[in-house]
Design a protein around this motif. Structure first.
Motif, PDB file in Angstrom:
ATOM      1  N   PRO A   1    -105.553  42.291 -83.005  1.00 17.00           N
ATOM      2  CA  PRO A   1    -106.492  41.771 -84.009  1.00 17.00           C
ATOM      3  C   PRO A   1    -107.216  40.531 -83.481  1.00 17.00           C
ATOM      4  O   PRO A   1    -106.623  39.682 -82.812  1.00 17.00           O
ATOM      5  CB  PRO A   1    -105.591  41.430 -85.200  1.00 17.00           C
ATOM      6  N   VAL A   2    -108.502  40.436 -83.794  1.00 21.42           N
ATOM      7  CA  VAL A   2    -109.333  39.313 -83.347  1.00 21.42           C
ATOM      8  C   VAL A   2    -110.095  38.769 -84.543  1.00 21.42           C
ATOM      9  O   VAL A   2    -110.748  39.549 -85.264  1.00 21.42           O
ATOM     10  CB  VAL A   2    -110.312  39.751 -82.243  1.00 21.42           C
ATOM     11  N   PRO A   3    -110.041  37.457 -84.797  1.00 19.97           N
ATOM     12  CA  PRO A   3    -110.785  36.897 -85.937  1.00 19.97           C
ATOM     13  C   PRO A   3    -112.289  36.846 -85.649  1.00 19.97           C
ATOM     14  O   PRO A   3    -112.725  36.842 -84.495  1.00 19.97           O
ATOM     15  CB  PRO A   3    -110.202  35.486 -86.086  1.00 19.97           C
ATOM     16  N   ALA A   4    -113.082  36.789 -86.702  1.00 15.33           N
ATOM     17  CA  ALA A   4    -114.537  36.748 -86.577  1.00 15.33           C
ATOM     18  C   ALA A   4    -114.988  35.460 -85.890  1.00 15.33           C
ATOM     19  O   ALA A   4    -114.426  34.379 -86.108  1.00 15.33           O
ATOM     20  CB  ALA A   4    -115.175  36.848 -87.963  1.00 15.33           C
ATOM     21  N   GLY A   5    -116.010  35.600 -85.048  1.00 15.64           N
ATOM     22  CA  GLY A   5    -116.622  34.443 -84.405  1.00 15.64           C
ATOM     23  C   GLY A   5    -115.878  33.890 -83.213  1.00 15.64           C
ATOM     24  O   GLY A   5    -116.345  32.941 -82.585  1.00 15.64           O
ATOM     25  N   GLU A   6    -114.719  34.456 -82.862  1.00 19.31           N
ATOM     26  CA  GLU A   6    -113.953  33.946 -81.725  1.00 19.31           C
ATOM     27  C   GLU A   6    -114.269  34.777 -80.486  1.00 19.31           C
ATOM     28  O   GLU A   6    -114.129  35.998 -80.491  1.00 19.31           O
ATOM     29  CB  GLU A   6    -112.452  34.007 -82.016  1.00 19.31           C
ATOM     30  N   PRO A   7    -114.701  34.147 -79.399  1.00 21.28           N
ATOM     31  CA  PRO A   7    -115.078  34.921 -78.209  1.00 21.28           C
ATOM     32  C   PRO A   7    -113.879  35.593 -77.562  1.00 21.28           C
ATOM     33  O   PRO A   7    -112.777  35.034 -77.494  1.00 21.28           O
ATOM     34  CB  PRO A   7    -115.690  33.867 -77.284  1.00 21.28           C
ATOM     35  N   VAL A   8    -114.101  36.791 -77.073  1.00 20.28           N
ATOM     36  CA  VAL A   8    -113.070  37.559 -76.366  1.00 20.28           C
ATOM     37  C   VAL A   8    -113.595  37.860 -74.965  1.00 20.28           C
ATOM     38  O   VAL A   8    -114.599  38.548 -74.799  1.00 20.28           O
ATOM     39  CB  VAL A   8    -112.747  38.873 -77.100  1.00 20.28           C
TER      40      VAL A   8
END
Length: 746
Positions: A68-75
């Motif tokens: 899971p990745v939160p919104a707005g966080e760069p990956v």
């Protein structure tokens, strides 16, 4: 049609320009390659699962992990922990592919047996970031693209973490891999940034070599080269890292809000901001380093802006002070806000507006100056420090340009009678130069180098001299009134005590004013005799000394901290009281020891601050370029100041001493102001930076034109300006490398 020799000359000049541009581009490429070679693996990570309990073997079916990745966080990818069970395999390759929730592939990264040996973390970074618009779950597929001759395992938890199942093929493992999210990654970005710098630096090198080789007019050289090199500084200087840029941004932002009829202050007294700008007003100094560079560059390209509506309360306090020296930056920021640009684009607009005005003022100063002084002004204008300030939000750039124009006009009026527009420009420049910083009031004394008979056309003899002196007195009075309107309160605090100002400060100001008036009246009387210039400057010097004596006498009668107050300490050990003029006059020995220590310890830093070989905000961190560049800049300035054999001196001998005295007055004013910031417990001055003295640099070099026994057969202005341009270019490139390679914590 041009004749053949002229055509050959133009081709030669063009060839020199192209060669300089090619060398500049090669230097940019080398800088990018070197930084990429050293920094490409730098990354930052966020822990997603830090449980290392058991293994999940990498089989032919591969492993699939949901993350899971939160919104707005760069990956930028993931980092996994492998274990080859104490075996170094001679073959094998692993591929990690990231897919969005919609099934779109973000990219695949491969690592072979040379990177996976033993119990080790291995990063699988992507070159460009994926920034999800909403919370989503990414899919991480891990496969062996080349077979391993043994067992390769990945660490995982004993149980499945919430929302993070792990599959081997299509079978649930009941665990979750130990995984870290890569939130920043250098990769090939240094090379990309270096190639971006190649355009302004290559163009600047071409224009400098081509124009100087053609011996083009120096005002055009100044404007063209300053714009190109300044554009490079706009890109190289990280956001909010130029001198005091955070404070300047707050002032400009508030002024832009007022111009656009937006509210500026919230209920808590804090500055109101646009929604997209609020996250960047939380700290007073921006981050540096290659990762911070890349994050800012990515945000500039991808982050959405906001309408010009201030609704979010920010960190800085509203009601920031400011003056007209912020006008270019305010207009640039306002334009970006009206267009709905994001924070980093808004910052670039403000910087570019400041740079444009500085380049125009520097070119105007060179155009106003006599030919013999144009080389000095051009060399000073193209130094790294003024261009760095111009490529930021600092109001000092506008001030430097205006002081250069004032000095150039004063030199111009030494050679002919003033036209009406020159008299008006002289008064305007004196009035606008005085208010910005209190220390530059003595700079208006440079108008005294103008022969009084040149100030009013149509008169002659003693009448012309008298009227000319009256005009000079009027210019000085106008500047003094402008200065008092902006700085009188601050000046009174310098002369004040810790128990109140009282009538002593007023008496002090009155004594200084009376001494100045007496000096001018005495000068009028003595200028009617022979040796006018000598007597004028002698009487003026006596007037300054009388004013200094009056200051000392009055300050000795003003109260200072008591012994009990002087032993007080703040929690950090500093004195709660700072140096004032009365304190310095009471404790002369203590003050002199502090000033001598400051000169011994800090003079190299002051020189670096004048030249610009220390980048950024030196109080926070030191970004020092090579001392060889600093030495080269000093030599280039010295060459620019060399007199030409047989040329007429710019200044008379006594006027040169008067100019030197004016510079000394500015230096003393800067020291006094810095003392007011220095706690009594300090043994050296606090906060005195070399850039404060930069506007007076051409005036320091002017007396060298009067040197006897040291001259050159030809004008050295063009070679000196070429050297300064080259060294400034090298400063930008090395500064970029130092900023990017910074490993300290901010």
């Amino acid at each position: 049609m041009q004749n053949k020799p002229d055509f050959k000359r133009e081709l030669c000049c063009l060839a020199w320009g192209l060669l300089a541009a090619a060398l500049a581009v090669l230097a940019c490429c080398w800088t990018g390659y070197d930084l990429t070679d050293r920094l490409s693996e730098l990354a930052s990570y966020t822990l997603i699962n830090d449980d290392y309990t058991r293994y999940a073997d990498l089989t032919e079916q591969g492993l699939t992990q949901l993350v899971p990745v939160p919104a707005g966080e760069p990956v930028y990818g993931v980092r996994l922990k492998f274990d080859t069970h104490n075996t170094a395999y001679p073959a094998g390759e692993v591929q990690v592919e990231l897919l969005t929730q919609a099934g779109q592939s973000l990219g695949a990264v491969r690592r072979d047996y040379r990177d996976i040996i033993g119990d080790v973390f291995v990063a699988f970074p992507l070159e460009d970031a994926y920034i999800p618009a909403a919370d989503e779950t990414l899919t991480v597929r891990i496969t062996a693209t080349q077979p391993w001759p043994g067992v390769v395992s990945l660490w995982c938890s004993a149980e499945e973490k919430d929302g993070m199942p792990l599959y081997s093929g299509d079978t649930a493992v009941g665990a979750t891999l130990a995984v870290q999210q890569i939130t920043a990654y250098a990769g090939q970005w240094p090379m990309r940034k270096a190639l971006q710098l190649a355009l302004p630096l290559g163009l600047g090198a071409f224009l400098a070599a081509w124009l100087l080789r053609r011996r083009a007019a120096l005002p055009w050289v100044t404007a063209a080269v300053a714009l190109c090199l300044g554009c490079a500084f706009v890109q190289v200087t990280p956001a909010l890292t130029a001198p005091d840029e955070y404070t300047h941004l707050a002032v400009c932002y508030e002024k832009a809000s007022r111009l656009s009829a937006q509210p500026t202050q919230g209920q808590d007294g804090k500055l109101l901001l646009r929604e997209c700008d609020a996250p960047y007003f939380g700290t007073k100094t921006g981050k540096i380093g290659v990762l911070a560079y890349k994050q800012a560059d990515t945000a500039r390209r991808t982050q959405p802006g906001s309408p010009n509506v201030t609704t979010v309360t920010g960190a800085p306090q509203a009601g920031q002070s400011g003056n007209g020296y912020y006008a270019p930056q305010v207009l640039g920021i306002l334009l970006a806000r009206v267009l709905g640009k994001n924070f980093y684009t808004m910052l670039a607009y403000g910087r570019m507006a400041n740079l444009l005005v500085y380049a125009l003022l520097a070119a105007l100063a060179v155009a106003l100056a006599p030919k013999a002084a144009q080389g000095i002004l051009t060399a000073a204008a193209l130094l790294p420090m003024p261009l760095q300030l111009a490529g930021s939000l600092s109001p000092d750039a506008l001030l430097i340009g205006l002081v250069f124009c004032y000095l150039a006009l004063c030199l111009r009026l030494r050679t002919h009678k003033a036209a009406a527009w020159e008299l008006v420009l002289l008064a305007v420049l004196a009035a606008v130069n005085a208010p910005n910083k209190a220390i530059y009031l003595p700079a208006v004394l440079l108008c005294l180098m103008i022969p009084p008979q040149n100030l009013l056309a149509g008169t002659a003899g003693k009448t012309a001299v008298l009227r000319g002196h009256l005009w000079q007195a009027g210019v000085l009075g106008l500047a003094a009134a402008s200065w008092c309107a902006a700085n009188l309160g601050t000046a009174l605090r310098f002369f004040g005590s810790h128990t109140g100002l009282g009538g002593a400060a007023a008496l002090l100001i009155g004594a200084v004013a009376a001494a100045c008036v007496l000096a001018v009246l005495c000068a009028f009387e003595h200028c009617r005799r022979r040796n006018t210039e000598k007597r004028f400057w002698l009487v003026f010097a006596l007037g300054v000394l009388a004013a200094a004596a009056a200051v000392f006498a009055v300050a000795r009668r003003m109260p200072v901290p008591t012994p009990e107050m002087m032993v007080e300490r703040l929690p950090n050990g500093e004195s709660p009281y700072c140096y004032t003029v009365p304190y310095a006059c009471h404790y002369v020995t203590v003050t002199l020891k502090m000033l001598v220590r400051s000169a011994v310890e800090q003079s190299p830093l002051w020189l670096q601050g004048i030249l610009g070989t220390t980048l950024g905000e030196p109080i926070v961190y030191r970004i020092d370029v090579s001392w060889l560049i600093g030495l080269g800049l000093v030599l280039a300035l010295a060459v620019a100041a060399l007199p030409v054999q047989g040329s007429t001196p710019l200044l008379g001998r006594h006027t040169a001493w008067g100019v030197a005295g004016t510079v000394l007055c500015v230096v003393c004013a800067a020291v006094v102001v810095s003392m007011s910031w220095t706690p009594l417990s300090y043994t050296v001055l606090f906060g005195l930076q070399g850039r404060y003295l930069l506007p007076m640099l051409p005036a320091v070099l002017l007396p060298a034109k009067n040197a006897k026994g040291i001259f050159v057969p030809r004008d050295t202005a063009y070679p000196a300006c070429a050297a300064v341009s080259t060294l400034t270019l090298l400063t930008i490139l090395q500064g970029f490398g130092l900023y990017a390679g910074w490993q300290g914590a901010l």
